[in-house]
Design a protein around this motif. Structure first.
Motif, PDB file in Angstrom:
ATOM      1  N   LEU A 191       4.194  -1.321   1.330  1.00 48.09           N
ATOM      2  CA  LEU A 191       3.833  -2.350   0.953  1.00 48.09           C
ATOM      3  C   LEU A 191       3.959  -3.657   1.830  1.00 48.09           C
ATOM      4  O   LEU A 191       3.267  -4.265   1.458  1.00 48.09           O
ATOM      5  N   LYS A 239       1.063  -4.049   3.644  1.00 47.74           N
ATOM      6  CA  LYS A 239      -0.081  -4.434   2.644  1.00 47.74           C
ATOM      7  C   LYS A 239      -0.032  -5.999   2.480  1.00 47.74           C
ATOM      8  O   LYS A 239      -0.643  -6.730   1.789  1.00 47.74           O
ATOM      9  N   TYR A 268       2.997  -7.738   1.280  1.00 48.37           N
ATOM     10  CA  TYR A 268       3.971  -7.768   0.150  1.00 48.37           C
ATOM     11  C   TYR A 268       5.366  -8.565   0.878  1.00 48.37           C
ATOM     12  O   TYR A 268       5.666  -8.074   1.821  1.00 48.37           O
ATOM     13  N   CYS A 318       8.781  -6.153  -4.665  1.00 46.77           N
ATOM     14  CA  CYS A 318       7.698  -6.431  -3.689  1.00 46.77           C
ATOM     15  C   CYS A 318       6.772  -7.204  -4.296  1.00 46.77           C
ATOM     16  O   CYS A 318       6.261  -6.670  -5.478  1.00 46.77           O
ATOM     17  N   LYS A 356       3.370 -10.356  -3.997  1.00 45.64           N
ATOM     18  CA  LYS A 356       2.221 -11.024  -3.078  1.00 45.64           C
ATOM     19  C   LYS A 356       1.778 -12.111  -4.167  1.00 45.64           C
ATOM     20  O   LYS A 356       1.470 -12.028  -5.232  1.00 45.64           O
ATOM     21  N   ALA A 404      -5.780  -4.304  -7.794  1.00 41.89           N
ATOM     22  CA  ALA A 404      -5.379  -4.272  -6.099  1.00 41.89           C
ATOM     23  C   ALA A 404      -3.921  -3.825  -5.904  1.00 41.89           C
ATOM     24  O   ALA A 404      -3.535  -2.851  -5.344  1.00 41.89           O
ATOM     25  N   ALA A 405      -2.989  -4.109  -6.977  1.00 45.95           N
ATOM     26  CA  ALA A 405      -1.632  -3.862  -6.905  1.00 45.95           C
ATOM     27  C   ALA A 405      -1.361  -2.416  -7.311  1.00 45.95           C
ATOM     28  O   ALA A 405      -0.578  -1.545  -6.550  1.00 45.95           O
ATOM     29  N   ASP A 407      -2.444  -0.299  -4.240  1.00 44.65           N
ATOM     30  CA  ASP A 407      -1.339  -0.271  -3.186  1.00 44.65           C
ATOM     31  C   ASP A 407      -0.102   0.617  -3.466  1.00 44.65           C
ATOM     32  O   ASP A 407       0.188   1.289  -2.770  1.00 44.65           O
ATOM     33  N   GLY A 418      -1.545   4.304  -3.640  1.00 47.73           N
ATOM     34  CA  GLY A 418      -1.520   4.595  -2.427  1.00 47.73           C
ATOM     35  C   GLY A 418      -0.657   5.296  -1.628  1.00 47.73           C
ATOM     36  O   GLY A 418      -0.560   5.888  -0.655  1.00 47.73           O
ATOM     37  N   ALA A 419       0.693   4.558  -1.987  1.00 51.90           N
ATOM     38  CA  ALA A 419       1.968   5.049  -1.129  1.00 51.90           C
ATOM     39  C   ALA A 419       2.678   6.076  -1.911  1.00 51.90           C
ATOM     40  O   ALA A 419       3.681   6.790  -1.379  1.00 51.90           O
TER      41      ALA A 419
END
Length: 340
Positions: A224, A227, A229, A235, A237, A277-278, A281, A284-285
């Motif tokens: 993160l 990305k 964060y 985390c 943003k 978007a969050a 992210d 994706g991890a």
């Protein structure tokens, strides 16, 4: 020596004899005797379908909001059908030959209700947790709880035992033990929230399978931060003028993540873009732990409405609230715990 006239008579006689044989046929029949035609259908004394003596199971109402809902019979099926009739979405955390753990959920902003119950392979319910809450109206919380209690309890505990619980709720806001012929219950009435849990006498509740993602807290933080964060206890943003997207998670040191919440808030337009978007992210991890099933469920329920279901061994909750100037949306993915 035979004369020519005699020979002629013999030839004529032979030709007449052969002609009679040709037109009169042989002495032996040239066709087989006709036999009686055999019936083409099944004998009327035999069954034409499957045997009716074997017990059957049925799926109660299909998939619960895209969470998996397995087979149920007896008390479990009756309770599921009644709860679905009240607008609850039901799904199974697990459903095996040894038993099942089922949840029926209904949420709407600041109020919600859930019936969690475990049952054996024959449908006998052996453990329950019922809860209803309404932060705006205490009376509505009790009404919602009573609906849960009757839907599951009348056929499982018996109507007379349900009345014992109802009488205990009416005594006011407190915690209490309620004994019934079915089993011992723990009742908690906090006004805005009413909760009942217990298990059948002589039975133990089923153990829940362990569940976690393969990704550790340190690995998720690293992903993160890459990305953009800023990570402290969570985390985060910044988004738009005063909004943000945030990923909060819990895991034991060095262990896989067991709880994660992805959220976004701010002006409606900003939050609407920030949550996907969050989610992208975070998903994706994350690795392992049936993450693809959870991701598919969340993506299929992105219409802004609240949802709760068991998906891939997790309890997934989608919630939010909005006004003309502010929107907040959350997706919570939790390891389920159950005490009864």
């Amino acid at each position: 020596m035979i004369g020519g006239g005699v020979i002629g008579l013999i030839v004529i006689g032979l030709l007449v004899f052969l002609g009679i044989r040709a037109f009169g046929g042989d002495d032996e029949p040239t066709t087989q005797p006709t036999t009686t035609e055999q019936p083409t259908g099944q004998p009327t004394g035999q069954p034409t379908g499957e045997p009716t003596g074997n017990p059957t199971t049925s799926t109660s109402g299909g998939p619960g909001q895209n969470g998996e809902l397995g087979n149920a019979t007896g008390q479990a099926k009756t309770a599921t059908d009644k709860l679905q009739g009240l607008g609850f979405g039901c799904s199974d955390l697990f459903n095996t030959g040894q038993g099942a753990h089922r949840g029926c959920f209904k949420t709407d902003g600041r109020k919600g209700a859930e019936a969690i119950f475990q049952f054996q392979s024959d449908g006998t319910i052996i453990a329950v947790r019922l809860q209803a809450e309404d932060d705006d109206n205490f009376n509505n919380a009790q009404v919602a709880f009573d609906q849960l209690l009757q839907a599951l309890g009348n056929d499982t505990f018996g109507a007379d035992q349900v009345k014992k619980v109802q009488d205990a709720v009416k005594t006011g806001q407190r915690s209490d033990e309620v004994g019934t012929t079915w089993g011992e219950f723990q009742l908690s009435n906090q006004g805005q929230s009413v909760r009942l849990s217990g298990h059948k006498s002589g039975e133990d509740s089923l153990d829940l399978p362990d569940q976690s993602f393969d990704t550790t807290q340190a690995q998720l933080v690293t992903a993160l931060k890459a990305k953009g964060y800023v990570c402290t206890t969570s985390c985060k943003k910044d988004v738009g003028k005063y909004g943000y997207q945030r990923v909060f998670f819990y895991a034991s040191s060095g262990k896989g993540i067991k709880d994660i919440e992805i959220s976004a808030s701010g002006e409606a337009g900003d939050a609407k873009k920030a949550l996907p978007a969050a989610l992208g992210d975070a998903f994706g991890a994350l690795k392992g732990g049936n993450v693809e099933a959870v991701k598919a469920y969340v993506e299929a329920h992105n219409d802004g409405k609240p949802y709760s279901a068991y998906v891939g061994g997790w309890k997934v909750e989608i919630s939010g609230n909005s006004s003309a100037s502010y929107t907040s949306q959350q997706v919570s993915i939790e390891y389920e715990s159950f005490y009864a």
